[in-house]
Design an enzyme around this catalytic site. Structure first.
Site, mmCIF file in Angstrom:
data_model
loop_
_atom_site.group_PDB
_atom_site.id
_atom_site.type_symbol
_atom_site.label_atom_id
_atom_site.label_comp_id
_atom_site.label_asym_id
_atom_site.label_seq_id
_atom_site.Cartn_x
_atom_site.Cartn_y
_atom_site.Cartn_z
ATOM 1 N N ASP A 81 0.747 24.890 32.372
ATOM 2 C CA ASP A 81 -0.204 25.998 32.315
ATOM 3 C C ASP A 81 0.345 27.245 33.002
ATOM 4 O O ASP A 81 0.982 27.160 34.061
ATOM 5 C CB ASP A 81 -1.506 25.553 32.996
ATOM 6 C CG ASP A 81 -2.662 26.487 32.762
ATOM 7 O OD1 ASP A 81 -2.693 27.120 31.687
ATOM 8 O OD2 ASP A 81 -3.551 26.568 33.626
ATOM 9 N N HIS A 82 0.109 28.400 32.416
ATOM 10 C CA HIS A 82 0.442 29.707 33.005
ATOM 11 C C HIS A 82 1.871 29.786 33.543
ATOM 12 O O HIS A 82 2.097 30.189 34.694
ATOM 13 C CB HIS A 82 -0.545 30.051 34.122
ATOM 14 C CG HIS A 82 -1.838 30.573 33.614
ATOM 15 N ND1 HIS A 82 -1.981 31.830 33.075
ATOM 16 C CD2 HIS A 82 -3.058 29.988 33.541
ATOM 17 C CE1 HIS A 82 -3.226 32.004 32.698
ATOM 18 N NE2 HIS A 82 -3.903 30.896 32.956
ATOM 19 N N HIS A 179 -10.312 33.347 36.375
ATOM 20 C CA HIS A 179 -9.784 32.170 37.055
ATOM 21 C C HIS A 179 -10.416 32.058 38.443
ATOM 22 O O HIS A 179 -10.644 33.056 39.122
ATOM 23 C CB HIS A 179 -8.261 32.279 37.229
ATOM 24 C CG HIS A 179 -7.507 32.238 35.945
ATOM 25 N ND1 HIS A 179 -6.664 33.246 35.537
ATOM 26 C CD2 HIS A 179 -7.462 31.307 34.967
ATOM 27 C CE1 HIS A 179 -6.124 32.934 34.368
ATOM 28 N NE2 HIS A 179 -6.602 31.769 34.003
ATOM 29 N N GLY A 180 -10.687 30.829 38.860
ATOM 30 C CA GLY A 180 -11.143 30.601 40.226
ATOM 31 C C GLY A 180 -12.599 30.905 40.478
ATOM 32 O O GLY A 180 -13.079 30.793 41.607
ATOM 33 N N HIS A 207 -9.679 30.500 29.225
ATOM 34 C CA HIS A 207 -9.242 30.218 30.589
ATOM 35 C C HIS A 207 -10.376 30.598 31.537
ATOM 36 O O HIS A 207 -11.203 31.444 31.221
ATOM 37 C CB HIS A 207 -7.983 31.024 30.918
ATOM 38 C CG HIS A 207 -6.752 30.483 30.272
ATOM 39 N ND1 HIS A 207 -5.666 30.028 30.987
ATOM 40 C CD2 HIS A 207 -6.423 30.301 28.972
ATOM 41 C CE1 HIS A 207 -4.739 29.602 30.163
ATOM 42 N NE2 HIS A 207 -5.179 29.766 28.923
ATOM 43 N N ASN A 229 -10.285 25.446 29.216
ATOM 44 C CA ASN A 229 -9.628 25.127 30.479
ATOM 45 C C ASN A 229 -10.624 24.998 31.628
ATOM 46 O O ASN A 229 -11.482 25.861 31.811
ATOM 47 C CB ASN A 229 -8.630 26.231 30.840
ATOM 48 C CG ASN A 229 -7.381 26.201 29.990
ATOM 49 O OD1 ASN A 229 -7.363 25.607 28.920
ATOM 50 N ND2 ASN A 229 -6.334 26.849 30.463
ATOM 51 N N THR A 232 -10.815 24.951 38.511
ATOM 52 C CA THR A 232 -11.400 25.224 39.821
ATOM 53 C C THR A 232 -12.495 24.232 40.189
ATOM 54 O O THR A 232 -12.580 23.781 41.334
ATOM 55 C CB THR A 232 -11.956 26.659 39.868
ATOM 56 O OG1 THR A 232 -10.900 27.576 39.575
ATOM 57 C CG2 THR A 232 -12.525 26.977 41.241
#
Length: 282
Positions: A81-82, A179-180, A207, A229, A232
Site C-alpha cells: 500500500d502507498h 487517512h487516519g 482510501h 481500504n 486506522t
C-alpha cells in the site's frame, strides 16, 4: 487461493460489491483477517506499508499470506500500500506480493503517469496487479502527513488520460476521505465520484475507509468503488485492546494472553466491514 487484485476486483464488479482491504501492522493480524473473510465467504485483501513489510520481512509476509489462503480456502491478495519507492516495489514483487500500489499522487500529473507506467510495465512480467492514485487524500498514512490545503479531488478528465496511459488495474480516487480519520466521519463528494465513474471503466478504490459513514458505504459501492481500504480502525482498536490486556495481566503472563483479545477485536471489525462491503441489500 493466493490471487491478484485484478481477479478479486472482477468478482466485486460482477456482484456490485467492494472487497475489503485491511492493513496489517504485524504477522499476528493476518490470520484474524483471513478468518473473518472465511466466515463471510469472500475474498480479502491484506495490505502492508513498506514500513510493515520491512519490519516483518517481505518473504515472511508472502509465506504467511499464501499459507493462510490455503489453510482457510480463502482468495487472498497481498498488496503493498502507498509505495513511492520503486526499489521497494520491485522488492515486494520479486518476493511474491500479488499486488502493489504506486502512489505518485503528490507528483505533477505527467510524472505520476510516467512513474505509474514504469511500475505497471515491471509488474506485468510477474503477473502482479497495480493500483494507481490520482488526486490527493488528506490525513496521515505511515507517518506522512497531507494537510487540507494540499488535498484536491480526482479530476475525471485527467482520470481518463491517466488510466489510458498507465494501464493500471485499479484507481484510487480522492473524493473527500482522509487517512487516519477515526474520531469523526467525512463528507464524501458523491457528485465527484459519479463523474469519475462515468469517465473511466476501471475499478475504483476508497482510501481512508475508517472515516466513511456506514450509510455512505452502499452509496459509494453503487458508484463504482470496488476496493475499500480500512487501516486506522484496526490499528486503534488493536492498541486499545493490547494496552488494556498488558495493564491487566502480570509481567510473567504469556504474551499471547495479551495478544489474543486484540486479535478477537480485529476479527470482529473485519467481519463487520466485510458484511457492509458485500452490499447485501441488492
Amino acid at each position: 487461493m493466493y490471487v491478484t487484485l485484478k481477479e478479486v476486483l472482477k468478482t466485486a464488479n460482477d456482484l456490485n460489491m467492494a472487497i475489503g482491504a485491511f492493513n496489517t501492522h504485524n504477522l499476528e493480524m493476518m490470520p484474524a483477517i483471513v478468518r473473518a473473510a472465511e466466515k463471510q465467504k469472500t475474498p480479502v485483501i491484506i495490505q502492508s506499508t513498506i514500513g510493515t513489510a520491512s519490519y516483518v520481512g517481505y518473504h515472511n509476509m508472502v509465506a504467511v499470506a499464501k499459507a493462510m489462503s490455503e489453510e482457510h480456502g480463502v482468495d487472498v491478495v497481498l498488496h503493498l500500500d502507498h509505495a513511492k519507492d520503486f526499489t521497494e516495489i520491485r522488492k515486494a514483487i520479486k518476493a511474491g506480493y500479488s499486488s502493489v500500489m504506486y502512489d505518485g499522487s503528490s507528483l505533477p500529473f505527467k510524472e505520476n503517469i510516467l512513474g505509474t507506467k514504469q511500475v505497471v510495465e515491471f509488474a506485468k512480467d510477474f503477473g502482479v496487479s497495480v493500483e494507481g492514485e490520482l488526486g490527493t487524500v488528506g490525513g496521515t498514512e505511515d507517518g506522512l502527513v497531507v494537510t487540507q490545503d494540499q488535498v484536491f479531488y480526482t479530476d475525471p478528465k485527467d482520470a481518463v488520460t491517466f488510466v489510458k496511459e498507465t494501464g493500471i488495474d485499479a484507481l484510487a480516487v480522492a473524493i473527500g476521505t482522509n487517512h487516519g480519520q477515526y474520531k469523526s466521519k467525512t463528507d464524501i463528494s458523491f457528485s465527484q465520484l459519479e463523474k469519475i465513474k462515468a469517465a473511466v471503466n476501471i475499478p475504483l478504490v476508497v482510501h481512508g475507509g475508517t472515516g466513511v459513514k456506514e450509510d455512505d458505504v452502499r452509496k459509494v459501492i453503487d458508484l463504482g468503488i470496488r476496493k475499500f481500504n480500512v487501516g486506522t480502525e484496526l490499528l486503534v482498536n488493536w492498541n486499545i485492546s493490547s494496552k488494556d490486556s498488558y495493564n491487566e495481566h502480570k509481567e510473567n503472563v504469556s504474551n499471547r494472553e495479551n495478544v489474543l483479545p486484540a486479535l478477537s477485536k480485529i476479527e470482529e471489525i473485519v467481519e463487520r466491514k466485510i458484511q457492509l462491503f458485500k452490499n447485501i441489500n441488492d
